[in-house]
Design a protein around this motif. Structure first.
Motif, PDB file in Angstrom:
ATOM      1  N   UNK A 145       0.847  -1.206   0.000  1.00  0.00           N
ATOM      2  CA  UNK A 145       0.000   0.000   0.000  1.00  0.00           C
ATOM      3  C   UNK A 145       0.875   1.245   0.000  1.00  0.00           C
ATOM      4  N   UNK A 205      -0.524  -1.220  -8.877  1.00  0.00           N
ATOM      5  CA  UNK A 205      -0.833  -0.081  -7.997  1.00  0.00           C
ATOM      6  C   UNK A 205      -0.078  -0.146  -6.674  1.00  0.00           C
ATOM      7  N   UNK A 209       3.401   4.870  -3.008  1.00  0.00           N
ATOM      8  CA  UNK A 209       4.654   5.632  -2.930  1.00  0.00           C
ATOM      9  C   UNK A 209       4.699   6.534  -1.700  1.00  0.00           C
ATOM     10  N   UNK A 259      -2.883   4.241  18.366  1.00  0.00           N
ATOM     11  CA  UNK A 259      -3.679   5.459  18.446  1.00  0.00           C
ATOM     12  C   UNK A 259      -4.857   5.345  19.402  1.00  0.00           C
ATOM     13  N   UNK A 260      -5.627   6.436  19.501  1.00  0.00           N
ATOM     14  CA  UNK A 260      -6.792   6.478  20.405  1.00  0.00           C
ATOM     15  C   UNK A 260      -7.968   5.683  19.826  1.00  0.00           C
ATOM     16  N   UNK A 288     -10.702   0.239  17.620  1.00  0.00           N
ATOM     17  CA  UNK A 288     -11.963  -0.511  17.500  1.00  0.00           C
ATOM     18  C   UNK A 288     -11.896  -1.755  18.382  1.00  0.00           C
ATOM     19  N   UNK A 343      -6.765   4.788  16.278  1.00  0.00           N
ATOM     20  CA  UNK A 343      -6.830   3.418  15.819  1.00  0.00           C
ATOM     21  C   UNK A 343      -5.552   2.620  15.920  1.00  0.00           C
ATOM     22  N   UNK A 344      -5.703   1.346  15.604  1.00  0.00           N
ATOM     23  CA  UNK A 344      -4.566   0.427  15.651  1.00  0.00           C
ATOM     24  C   UNK A 344      -3.476   0.867  14.676  1.00  0.00           C
ATOM     25  N   UNK A 345      -3.867   1.521  13.578  1.00  0.00           N
ATOM     26  CA  UNK A 345      -2.863   1.958  12.606  1.00  0.00           C
ATOM     27  C   UNK A 345      -2.275   3.326  12.968  1.00  0.00           C
ATOM     28  N   UNK A 346      -2.844   3.956  14.016  1.00  0.00           N
ATOM     29  CA  UNK A 346      -2.182   5.117  14.617  1.00  0.00           C
ATOM     30  C   UNK A 346      -2.050   6.283  13.637  1.00  0.00           C
ATOM     31  N   UNK A 347      -3.163   6.643  12.987  1.00  0.00           N
ATOM     32  CA  UNK A 347      -3.128   7.670  11.942  1.00  0.00           C
ATOM     33  C   UNK A 347      -4.048   8.835  12.278  1.00  0.00           C
ATOM     34  N   UNK A 397      -1.947  13.142   8.879  1.00  0.00           N
ATOM     35  CA  UNK A 397      -0.899  12.250   8.364  1.00  0.00           C
ATOM     36  C   UNK A 397      -1.067  12.030   6.868  1.00  0.00           C
ATOM     37  N   UNK A 423       0.838  13.971   3.358  1.00  0.00           N
ATOM     38  CA  UNK A 423       1.086  13.043   2.245  1.00  0.00           C
ATOM     39  C   UNK A 423       0.107  13.197   1.088  1.00  0.00           C
ATOM     40  N   UNK A 483       0.173  11.650  -2.737  1.00  0.00           N
ATOM     41  CA  UNK A 483       0.830  10.345  -2.846  1.00  0.00           C
ATOM     42  C   UNK A 483      -0.214   9.267  -3.124  1.00  0.00           C
ATOM     43  N   UNK A 484       0.296   8.089  -3.510  1.00  0.00           N
ATOM     44  CA  UNK A 484      -0.592   6.958  -3.772  1.00  0.00           C
ATOM     45  C   UNK A 484      -0.493   5.957  -2.630  1.00  0.00           C
ATOM     46  N   UNK A 485      -1.628   5.624  -2.039  1.00  0.00           N
ATOM     47  CA  UNK A 485      -1.658   4.537  -1.080  1.00  0.00           C
ATOM     48  C   UNK A 485      -2.389   3.407  -1.787  1.00  0.00           C
ATOM     49  N   UNK A 486      -1.583   2.466  -2.257  1.00  0.00           N
ATOM     50  CA  UNK A 486      -2.027   1.472  -3.235  1.00  0.00           C
ATOM     51  C   UNK A 486      -2.668   2.235  -4.409  1.00  0.00           C
ATOM     52  N   UNK A 487      -3.915   1.941  -4.796  1.00  0.00           N
ATOM     53  CA  UNK A 487      -4.473   2.634  -5.962  1.00  0.00           C
ATOM     54  C   UNK A 487      -5.210   3.921  -5.593  1.00  0.00           C
ATOM     55  N   UNK A 513      -4.156  10.054  -2.399  1.00  0.00           N
ATOM     56  CA  UNK A 513      -4.509  10.733  -1.151  1.00  0.00           C
ATOM     57  C   UNK A 513      -4.910  12.174  -1.453  1.00  0.00           C
ATOM     58  N   UNK A 539      -8.625   1.674  11.764  1.00  0.00           N
ATOM     59  CA  UNK A 539      -9.005   0.633  12.732  1.00  0.00           C
ATOM     60  C   UNK A 539      -9.315   1.235  14.102  1.00  0.00           C
TER      61      UNK A 539
END
Lengths: 153, 205
Positions: free
Chosen positions: A65, A77, A80, A123-124, A127, B116-120, B124, B129, B132-136, B139, B171
Motif C-alpha cells: 500500500x 498499484x 509511494x 492510536x486512540x 476498534x 486506531x490500531x494503525x495510529x493515523x 498524516x 502526504x 501520494x498513492x496509497x495502493x491505488x 490521497x 481501525x
C-alpha cells in the motif's frame, strides 16, 4: 524414492501441530536498542515465502500500500507513501528491519506515518476487535524480515 | 443525485402538507450561497448545524415530517441539490458566530489526533502526504467543497459517511454521524477549504 521429503514433511506437520510450544516475545517485551531488535521474536525461523504473502496481503502487512517492490511486478498499484523497498536487504540489516516493523516510531521518531506492526503503542479509540492486538503476529514479522532479506539488487 | 434532490425539494411531505418549495420557493435564488456558508452556528441548539441537520430541522419543525435517518431518504440528494445552488462560490464559514471558534478548536484537535490500531491522524494522510498513492488510492487534501460527492467505488457519499470511512480505515471505533466530534471536524475541515469553490456534486475515486 522420496523418503527424505516425506520425513521433512512429517517434521513440518508436527511443528504446525504444536503452536503452543512455540515461544514468542510479547509485544510489550520486545526491546528496541540502538534502533535494532537484535534477536528474532519467535523461535521458528522466518519463512520468506510466507513473508511475501503477508507483505502483499491487504489484511496482513499490506506493505505494498505504501512501498513499491519491483520483485512483485504482478501486483499492480504499488504505493509511494514510503520508500521503495528494492534492494533493501543491501541497505538495512535484519535487526534494523525487524525494529522498523515492530514499531517504526522507535526508529524514525514519533512523526512517522508508518504504523507499528507488533506494538500496543497505538492510536486512540482502537476498534473493539483490535484492542490489545497487534497488526501482525510475531511469526509474520519474522517471515517478512526473512522476505525483505531476499530483496537484493 | 442533484435531480433526485430537486424532486425531494418539490415533494410535499408531513402533516403540514408542505414541501421545501412551499416556503423557500425557487432554490436557485433562495439557496444560493447556503452551501458555501455551512456549517453555521445554530442558536437554538447551541451547536453548529450542517445542511443535513438543517433539512431535518425544517422537516420536523415546519413540515411536520419525520427527520431523515443518516444517509437515508432524501438526505444526500437534497443536501447535494441545496449545495449545488452555490456552485462556483467560494467556501467561507463564519467562525465569529456563537461558539463556532470553540468547535473549530475541537475539530482541529481531532484532525491532528492519531486514532486506531494503525495510529493515523487526518493530517498524516491528507496534509503531510496528499498527492501520494496509497495502493491505488490518490490521497486527497480531504476537502469538503465537493460533497456530497460521487465516489466511483460506492456511489453517492455524504461528508459524515466519508469521515466515518476514513476513521474505520485507521481501525478505530467510528463516531456516530452528526456526533459532536464529527460536527466539530466538519467545521474545521470546511474552514480549511476557505476560498475553494463549491463543486457539489463532484466525482472522487
Amino acid at each position: 524414492m522420496n523418503w527424505g521429503k516425506t520425513v521433512t514433511g512429517l517434521s513440518a506437520a508436527m511443528l504446525v501441530c504444536m503452536p503452543a510450544a512455540m515461544a514468542e516475545v510479547a509485544p510489550g517485551d520486545v526491546k528496541i536498542e540502538d534502533l535494532k531488535v537484535a534477536a528474532a521474536i519467535t523461535d521458528q525461523a522466518g519463512n520468506p515465502e510466507e513473508g511475501a504473502k503477508a507483505f502483499k496481503d491487504t489484511k496482513g502487512g499490506n506493505c505494498l500500500a505504501c512501498h513499491a517492490n519491483k520483485a512483485m511486478p504482478k501486483d499492480l498499484f504499488q504505493g509511494n507513501v514510503g520508500p521503495a523497498l528494492d534492494g533493501v536487504a543491501g541497505r538495512y540489516e535484519p535487526a534494523l528491519l525487524r525494529a522498523i516493523l515492530v514499531n517504526s516510531k522507535a526508529v524514525f521518531g514519533p512523526q512517522t506515518v508508518m504504523p507499528g506492526f507488533y506494538t500496543l503503542d497505538v492510536g486512540k479509540n482502537v476498534r473493539e476487535e483490535s484492542v490489545g492486538k497487534t497488526v501482525l503476529t510475531a511469526q509474520q514479522v519474522e517471515d517478512i524480515v526473512a522476505y525483505l532479506g531476499t530483496l537484493k539488487e | 443525485m442533484v435531480t433526485d434532490g430537486e424532486t425531494w425539494w418539490n415533494k410535499v411531505d408531513g402533516k403540514e402538507g408542505k414541501s421545501c418549495a412551499s416556503c423557500h420557493n425557487d432554490a436557485a435564488t433562495t439557496m444560493k450561497g447556503v452551501g458555501a456558508r455551512y456549517p453555521k452556528w445554530d442558536e437554538a441548539s447551541k451547536k453548529p448545524i450542517n445542511i443535513e441537520l438543517q433539512i431535518n430541522k425544517c422537516r420536523t419543525e415546519q413540515m411536520g415530517a419525520e427527520p431523515f435517518e443518516f444517509d437515508k431518504g432524501g438526505q444526500i440528494g437534497l443536501t447535494a441539490y441545496i449545495k449545488h445552488q452555490s456552485l462556483g462560490m467560494p467556501m467561507g464559514i463564519d467562525l465569529k458566530a456563537g461558539e463556532m471558534q470553540k468547535w473549530w478548536d475541537m475539530g482541529k484537535e481531532t484532525y491532528y489526533t492519531r486514532f486506531g490500531q494503525l495510529n493515523l491522524s487526518c493530517a498524516n494522510c491528507h496534509e503531510d502526504l496528499m498527492g501520494k498513492m496509497i495502493r491505488a488510492d490518490h490521497l486527497s487534501q480531504g476537502q469538503t467543497n465537493g460533497f456530497p460527492t460521487y465516489r466511483l467505488k460506492d456511489g453517492n457519499n455524504s461528508i459524515h459517511n466519508r469521515f466515518r470511512g476514513c476513521i474505520r480505515d485507521t481501525r478505530a471505533a467510528q463516531p456516530k454521524a452528526f456526533s459532536d466530534e464529527l460536527m466539530a471536524l466538519e467545521v474545521y475541515v470546511a474552514w480549511r477549504g476557505t476560498g475553494l469553490s463549491v463543486e457539489t456534486p463532484s466525482v472522487r475515486q
